[in-house]
Design an enzyme around this catalytic site. Structure first.
Site, short mmCIF file in Angstrom:
data_model
loop_
_atom_site.label_atom_id
_atom_site.label_comp_id
_atom_site.label_asym_id
_atom_site.label_seq_id
_atom_site.Cartn_x
_atom_site.Cartn_y
_atom_site.Cartn_z
N LEU A 131 -22.78 2.92 -4.65
CA LEU A 131 -23.54 2.58 -3.30
C LEU A 131 -25.14 3.20 -3.52
O LEU A 131 -25.81 2.86 -2.44
CB LEU A 131 -22.78 3.23 -2.08
CG LEU A 131 -21.44 2.54 -1.68
CD1 LEU A 131 -20.74 3.50 -0.63
CD2 LEU A 131 -21.73 1.07 -1.31
N PHE A 145 -12.68 -3.87 0.27
CA PHE A 145 -13.58 -2.91 -0.56
C PHE A 145 -14.99 -3.00 0.13
O PHE A 145 -16.02 -3.16 -0.76
CB PHE A 145 -13.70 -3.31 -2.08
CG PHE A 145 -12.40 -3.15 -2.56
CD1 PHE A 145 -11.29 -2.05 -2.26
CD2 PHE A 145 -12.17 -3.91 -3.86
CE1 PHE A 145 -10.40 -1.98 -2.85
CE2 PHE A 145 -10.86 -3.61 -4.41
CZ PHE A 145 -9.67 -2.69 -4.12
N GLY A 180 -14.91 -0.19 -3.36
CA GLY A 180 -13.75 0.04 -3.82
C GLY A 180 -13.56 1.00 -5.20
O GLY A 180 -12.74 0.93 -5.99
N TYR A 210 0.77 -1.28 0.18
CA TYR A 210 -0.08 -0.10 -0.10
C TYR A 210 0.75 1.14 0.00
O TYR A 210 1.43 1.62 1.16
CB TYR A 210 -0.88 -0.10 1.28
CG TYR A 210 -2.04 -0.99 1.12
CD1 TYR A 210 -2.52 -1.69 0.21
CD2 TYR A 210 -2.88 -1.03 2.43
CE1 TYR A 210 -3.33 -2.74 0.28
CE2 TYR A 210 -3.90 -1.96 2.39
CZ TYR A 210 -4.07 -2.84 1.55
OH TYR A 210 -5.13 -3.72 1.45
#
Length: 280
Positions: free
Chosen positions: A216, A207, A211, A60
């Site tokens: 949504l 996620f 993600g 990351y």
């Protein structure tokens, strides 16, 4: 009422609503690096708000901005936690996208790199992350998981997990060493989730807010959110936590405002009508 905590491995009590560190250093794997000062502020605010489970990985990062170094800068010397989970297996390609996969012989160096970057003598939870950006399945993981099991015996790792696995790979890992957590993309694999719940194993959807790939603002989410005076993201997080007492949520963000919005989902109560509507 949703149970707020989970006993990870039987000896670490954590809040089921934690924090994912992927977006601290960059918005996407191929995006530009973010201001590290913002990442440090987000982490410190998360802990102030009661987060005691942070999910991270050595891959990351973007350039010199790395999630693990941000965690160490913000939170070391970790006097009372938090529990830090990391993942090993993926290897970044020239573009920074984790498209390669470590061999068994490379896993020790990845674990040791995470220990150094985080400033820890032992990692609380290490997942073997299998495969690339595609779905799980199709390869044996026993040899690689055995390497991590050996590092656990040496005391470098407290608990082991697997990520991006199917039921066959999950079963294979459990023949090698105890599995404390499974981190998969949330799907309709209710059989694997049920097995985790029956065995006291954490199931951690990555996620959890899509993600950036799945919107949504679906009709069902929007309707429930409007009724509760909440956001679609908050309803999504609350609905994940309501799925099973073994589910842990790790929404990530590089913004303190979004962090506070996400963590407010812990107080959101979904009634039977809400859950029926969300599940269709």
């Amino acid at each position: 009422m949703t149970i707020k905590t989970f006993s990870l491995g039987g000896d670490l009590t954590i809040r089921r609503l934690g924090f994912g560190a992927m977006r601290l250093a960059m918005g996407t794997f191929d995006g530009p690096a973010r201001d590290p000062r913002t990442g440090v502020a987000v982490l410190r605010r998360a802990v102030e708000l009661g987060v005691n489970h942070i999910d991270t990985a050595g891959f990351y990062g973007r350039g010199a901005v790395r999630a693990n170094e941000l965690i160490r800068t913000a939170l070391a010397p970790y006097r009372d936690g938090p529990v830090i989970a990391t993942k090993v297996g993926p290897l970044p390609g020239p573009d920074g996208v984790p498209s390669g996969q470590a061999t068994p012989g490379q896993l020790r160096s990845l674990v040791e790199a995470d220990l150094r970057a985080l400033g820890l003598d032992r990692l609380d939870l290490v997942y073997l992350r299998v495969g690339g950006m595609t779905g799980p399945g199709g390869e044996s993981i026993a040899e690689r998981f055995a390497v991590l099991a050996g590092l656990r015996e040496e005391g470098l790792i407290r608990h082991l997990g697997v990520s991006n696995v199917d039921a066959v790979q999950f079963a294979e890992a459990r023949t090698v060493a105890p599995v404390t957590a499974v981190q998969n993309r949330h799907s309709d694999d209710l059989g694997l989730l049920a097995e985790c719940e029956a065995s006291g194993i954490a199931y951690v959807p990555y996620f959890p807010l899509g993600g950036g790939r799945a919107p949504l603002d679906t009709e069902r989410l929007a309707k429930v959110a409007a009724r509760l005076g909440a956001t679609a993201a908050q309803v999504r997080i609350a609905s994940l936590l309501a799925t099973s007492p073994s589910v842990l949520a790790i929404p990530g963000t590089g913004s303190t405002d979004h962090l506070e919005e996400n963590l407010a989902a812990d107080a959101l109560v979904l009634g039977a009508e809400d859950l029926r509507e969300l599940r269709g």
